[in-house]
Design a protein around this motif. Structure first.
Motif, PDB file in Angstrom:
ATOM      1  N   GLY A 148       3.712 -57.587 -25.411  1.00 45.88           N
ATOM      2  CA  GLY A 148       4.654 -58.648 -25.064  1.00 45.88           C
ATOM      3  C   GLY A 148       4.731 -59.741 -26.102  1.00 45.88           C
ATOM      4  N   HIS A 149       3.591 -60.088 -26.677  1.00 43.03           N
ATOM      5  CA  HIS A 149       3.561 -61.157 -27.682  1.00 43.03           C
ATOM      6  C   HIS A 149       4.382 -60.768 -28.913  1.00 43.03           C
ATOM      7  CE1 HIS A 149       1.994 -64.550 -29.980  1.00 43.03           C
ATOM      8  NE2 HIS A 149       1.753 -63.701 -30.965  1.00 43.03           N
ATOM      9  N   ALA A 150       4.255 -59.523 -29.353  1.00 42.69           N
ATOM     10  CA  ALA A 150       5.011 -59.067 -30.527  1.00 42.69           C
ATOM     11  C   ALA A 150       6.512 -59.137 -30.274  1.00 42.69           C
ATOM     12  CB  ALA A 150       4.593 -57.645 -30.891  1.00 42.69           C
ATOM     13  N   ILE A 151       6.936 -58.735 -29.081  1.00 39.13           N
ATOM     14  CA  ILE A 151       8.350 -58.756 -28.737  1.00 39.13           C
ATOM     15  C   ILE A 151       8.863 -60.181 -28.620  1.00 39.13           C
ATOM     16  CG2 ILE A 151       9.988 -58.211 -26.882  1.00 39.13           C
ATOM     17  CD1 ILE A 151       8.240 -55.665 -26.389  1.00 39.13           C
ATOM     18  N   GLN A 152       8.147 -61.011 -27.883  1.00 40.30           N
ATOM     19  CA  GLN A 152       8.589 -62.389 -27.648  1.00 40.30           C
ATOM     20  C   GLN A 152       8.650 -63.187 -28.942  1.00 40.30           C
ATOM     21  OE1 GLN A 152       5.988 -64.656 -25.104  1.00 40.30           O
ATOM     22  NE2 GLN A 152       7.539 -66.234 -24.706  1.00 40.30           N
ATOM     23  N   THR A 153       7.649 -63.053 -29.781  1.00 38.43           N
ATOM     24  CA  THR A 153       7.611 -63.801 -31.030  1.00 38.43           C
ATOM     25  C   THR A 153       8.803 -63.455 -31.912  1.00 38.43           C
ATOM     26  OG1 THR A 153       5.192 -63.923 -30.969  1.00 38.43           O
ATOM     27  CG2 THR A 153       6.248 -64.254 -33.105  1.00 38.43           C
ATOM     28  N   GLY A 171       4.146 -48.405 -16.034  1.00 37.92           N
ATOM     29  CA  GLY A 171       3.587 -47.072 -16.170  1.00 37.92           C
ATOM     30  C   GLY A 171       4.554 -46.040 -15.612  1.00 37.92           C
ATOM     31  N   ILE A 172       4.358 -44.791 -16.001  1.00 40.17           N
ATOM     32  CA  ILE A 172       5.243 -43.716 -15.542  1.00 40.17           C
ATOM     33  C   ILE A 172       4.438 -42.424 -15.436  1.00 40.17           C
ATOM     34  CG2 ILE A 172       5.999 -43.330 -17.935  1.00 40.17           C
ATOM     35  CD1 ILE A 172       8.732 -42.418 -16.762  1.00 40.17           C
ATOM     36  N   GLN A 173       4.777 -41.610 -14.418  1.00 41.65           N
ATOM     37  CA  GLN A 173       4.164 -40.322 -14.122  1.00 41.65           C
ATOM     38  C   GLN A 173       2.921 -40.519 -13.252  1.00 41.65           C
ATOM     39  OE1 GLN A 173       5.578 -37.382 -14.771  1.00 41.65           O
ATOM     40  NE2 GLN A 173       3.926 -36.176 -13.949  1.00 41.65           N
ATOM     41  N   PRO A 174       2.975 -39.928 -12.042  1.00 37.18           N
ATOM     42  CA  PRO A 174       3.892 -38.883 -11.572  1.00 37.18           C
ATOM     43  C   PRO A 174       5.231 -39.381 -11.014  1.00 37.18           C
ATOM     44  CG  PRO A 174       2.196 -39.252  -9.936  1.00 37.18           C
ATOM     45  CD  PRO A 174       1.828 -40.098 -11.126  1.00 37.18           C
ATOM     46  N   SER A 175       5.349 -40.656 -10.640  1.00 33.24           N
ATOM     47  CA  SER A 175       6.655 -41.178 -10.241  1.00 33.24           C
ATOM     48  C   SER A 175       7.228 -41.988 -11.404  1.00 33.24           C
ATOM     49  CB  SER A 175       6.553 -42.032  -8.976  1.00 33.24           C
ATOM     50  OG  SER A 175       5.997 -43.295  -9.276  1.00 33.24           O
ATOM     51  N   ILE A 176       8.478 -42.451 -11.251  1.00 31.84           N
ATOM     52  CA  ILE A 176       9.095 -43.160 -12.366  1.00 31.84           C
ATOM     53  C   ILE A 176       8.575 -44.584 -12.507  1.00 31.84           C
ATOM     54  CG2 ILE A 176      11.144 -41.713 -12.418  1.00 31.84           C
ATOM     55  CD1 ILE A 176      12.674 -43.827 -10.909  1.00 31.84           C
ATOM     56  N   HIS A 177       7.975 -45.141 -11.466  1.00 32.60           N
ATOM     57  CA  HIS A 177       7.388 -46.479 -11.551  1.00 32.60           C
ATOM     58  C   HIS A 177       5.941 -46.420 -11.087  1.00 32.60           C
ATOM     59  CE1 HIS A 177      11.248 -49.189 -11.563  1.00 32.60           C
ATOM     60  NE2 HIS A 177      11.109 -48.456 -12.653  1.00 32.60           N
ATOM     61  N   GLU A 178       5.030 -46.621 -12.012  1.00 30.43           N
ATOM     62  CA  GLU A 178       3.592 -46.637 -11.745  1.00 30.43           C
ATOM     63  C   GLU A 178       2.982 -47.884 -12.366  1.00 30.43           C
ATOM     64  OE1 GLU A 178       1.735 -44.349 -10.084  1.00 30.43           O
ATOM     65  OE2 GLU A 178       3.308 -42.866  -9.704  1.00 30.43           O
ATOM     66  N   GLU A 179       1.722 -48.147 -12.049  1.00 25.20           N
ATOM     67  CA  GLU A 179       0.975 -49.173 -12.766  1.00 25.20           C
ATOM     68  C   GLU A 179       0.647 -48.644 -14.157  1.00 25.20           C
ATOM     69  OE1 GLU A 179       0.302 -52.231 -11.794  1.00 25.20           O
ATOM     70  OE2 GLU A 179       1.337 -51.919  -9.881  1.00 25.20           O
ATOM     71  N   PRO A 180       0.482 -49.529 -15.152  1.00 26.14           N
ATOM     72  CA  PRO A 180       0.470 -50.987 -15.071  1.00 26.14           C
ATOM     73  C   PRO A 180       1.843 -51.588 -15.349  1.00 26.14           C
ATOM     74  CG  PRO A 180      -0.227 -50.314 -17.248  1.00 26.14           C
ATOM     75  CD  PRO A 180       0.054 -49.047 -16.483  1.00 26.14           C
ATOM     76  N   ALA A 181       2.001 -52.868 -15.026  1.00 27.69           N
ATOM     77  CA  ALA A 181       3.184 -53.625 -15.429  1.00 27.69           C
ATOM     78  C   ALA A 181       3.092 -53.940 -16.925  1.00 27.69           C
ATOM     79  CB  ALA A 181       3.281 -54.913 -14.622  1.00 27.69           C
ATOM     80  N   ILE A 182       4.228 -53.856 -17.624  1.00 26.77           N
ATOM     81  CA  ILE A 182       4.267 -54.090 -19.074  1.00 26.77           C
ATOM     82  C   ILE A 182       5.288 -55.199 -19.362  1.00 26.77           C
ATOM     83  CG2 ILE A 182       4.516 -53.057 -21.364  1.00 26.77           C
ATOM     84  CD1 ILE A 182       2.337 -51.689 -19.826  1.00 26.77           C
ATOM     85  N   PRO A 183       4.891 -56.469 -19.300  1.00 25.61           N
ATOM     86  CA  PRO A 183       5.840 -57.551 -19.633  1.00 25.61           C
ATOM     87  C   PRO A 183       6.197 -57.529 -21.113  1.00 25.61           C
ATOM     88  CG  PRO A 183       3.924 -58.369 -18.413  1.00 25.61           C
ATOM     89  CD  PRO A 183       3.595 -56.985 -18.866  1.00 25.61           C
ATOM     90  N   HIS A 184       7.378 -58.060 -21.412  1.00 32.47           N
ATOM     91  CA  HIS A 184       7.833 -58.129 -22.806  1.00 32.47           C
ATOM     92  C   HIS A 184       7.653 -59.531 -23.379  1.00 32.47           C
ATOM     93  CE1 HIS A 184      10.119 -54.791 -20.855  1.00 32.47           C
ATOM     94  NE2 HIS A 184       9.446 -54.175 -21.813  1.00 32.47           N
ATOM     95  N   TYR A 185       6.708 -60.257 -22.827  1.00 31.02           N
ATOM     96  CA  TYR A 185       6.320 -61.582 -23.293  1.00 31.02           C
ATOM     97  C   TYR A 185       4.838 -61.724 -22.978  1.00 31.02           C
ATOM     98  CZ  TYR A 185       6.350 -62.669 -18.326  1.00 31.02           C
ATOM     99  OH  TYR A 185       6.087 -62.643 -16.970  1.00 31.02           O
ATOM    100  N   GLY A 186       4.186 -62.702 -23.585  1.00 31.43           N
ATOM    101  CA  GLY A 186       2.778 -62.906 -23.250  1.00 31.43           C
ATOM    102  C   GLY A 186       1.937 -63.361 -24.424  1.00 31.43           C
TER     103      GLY A 186
END
Length: 263
Positions: A148-153, A171-186
């Motif tokens: 997230g830091h690389a994207i936000q900066t 995260g993805i697999q076995p369903s399309i939405h799994e853990e973990p959450a991946i924010p694009h900032y941080g």
């Protein structure tokens, strides 16, 4: 729950991702001024099903379509619409998920419709580069905050664009939405540590104005989608990838030059 995938599972996801990438490659030639977003939906669904796969967004949380299609200031979760024809200068985001032989993939791409403004060209370029800067950080031992830091900066500090906070990767697999959450900032060095075998999406949504969002309801429906609060245009690029001992492996590669280093 976070599951670590074997090389066999990652290969299965790559095969799913190759079908999804094929849709995006086809859309490069299909999208043009005057095209209805419903024609994009028809093309994607036919391509996916003709390759023995399933459009796995259909039925997910009650969603009815193979694609999410968001135009201009629509950020995400827009639906294909028969009456919405693309115009010269528009940008359209096409997001979809594919399940093939039990394996999932997820990817979004932004397309210019005809000739777009210099501002839109820059927005698309910055958003795409932000995706790959995030992917560069997806290595064993790094933390989610490094992505997230690389994207936000890059998007905000270096280019003055807005970096959406409300919608994130996952995260993805076995369903399309799994853990973990991946924010694009941080913050760099913060968050869950990345481990070999994790499979995630990175999908930055960048806007020319404020990152604040609003929601709208589709007429004659109850489906809600996201738009920028100030009406500014938005772009999004997304790949599914695996964390491996050899670095990040893109599983939805379209074989662009930016993808080659990860194959």
């Amino acid at each position: 729950m976070i599951t670590l995938k074997s090389s066999r599972e990652i290969e299965g996801m790559r095969k799913s991702g190759a079908i999804l990438a094929g849709v995006h490659l086809g859309l490069r030639n299909l999208i043009r001024p005057g095209l209805s977003t419903w024609e994009i939906e028809k093309f994607a669904r036919q391509y996916i099903e003709s390759h023995g796969a399933v459009a796995s967004q259909i039925g997910f949380d009650g969603y009815k379509y193979a694609t999410c299609i968001s135009v201009n200031s629509e950020v995400a979760h827009g639906i294909p619409r028969r009456g919405l024809n693309l115009k010269n200068g528009d940008i359209v985001k096409v997001d979809m998920c594919v399940e093939y032989d039990g394996y999932q993939s997820d990817s979004c791409w932004t397309y210019a419709v005809g000739k777009v403004s210099a501002e839109i060209q820059k927005l698309m370029g910055v958003t795409k580069k932000a995706l790959y800067l995030g992917i560069d950080q997806a290595v064993i031992g790094n933390r989610i905050g490094d992505i997230g830091h690389a994207i936000q900066t890059y998007a905000e500090d270096e280019n003055g664009f807005g970096d959406i906070r409300t919608l994130i990767g996952h995260g993805i697999q076995p369903s399309i939405h799994e853990e973990p959450a991946i924010p694009h900032y941080g913050e760099a060095g913060r968050g869950l540590r990345l481990r070999e075998g994790m499979t995630i999406t990175i999908e930055p949504m960048i806007v020319t104005g404020s990152w604040q969002l609003a929601t709208k309801v589709v007429p004659h429906d109850t489906w809600r989608y996201y738009v920028t609060a100030d009406g500014s245009p938005a772009a999004q690029y997304e790949h599914t990838l695996a964390i491996t001992k050899d670095g990040p492996k893109i599983l939805t590669s379209q074989d662009s030059k930016a993808d080659v280093k990860y194959l």
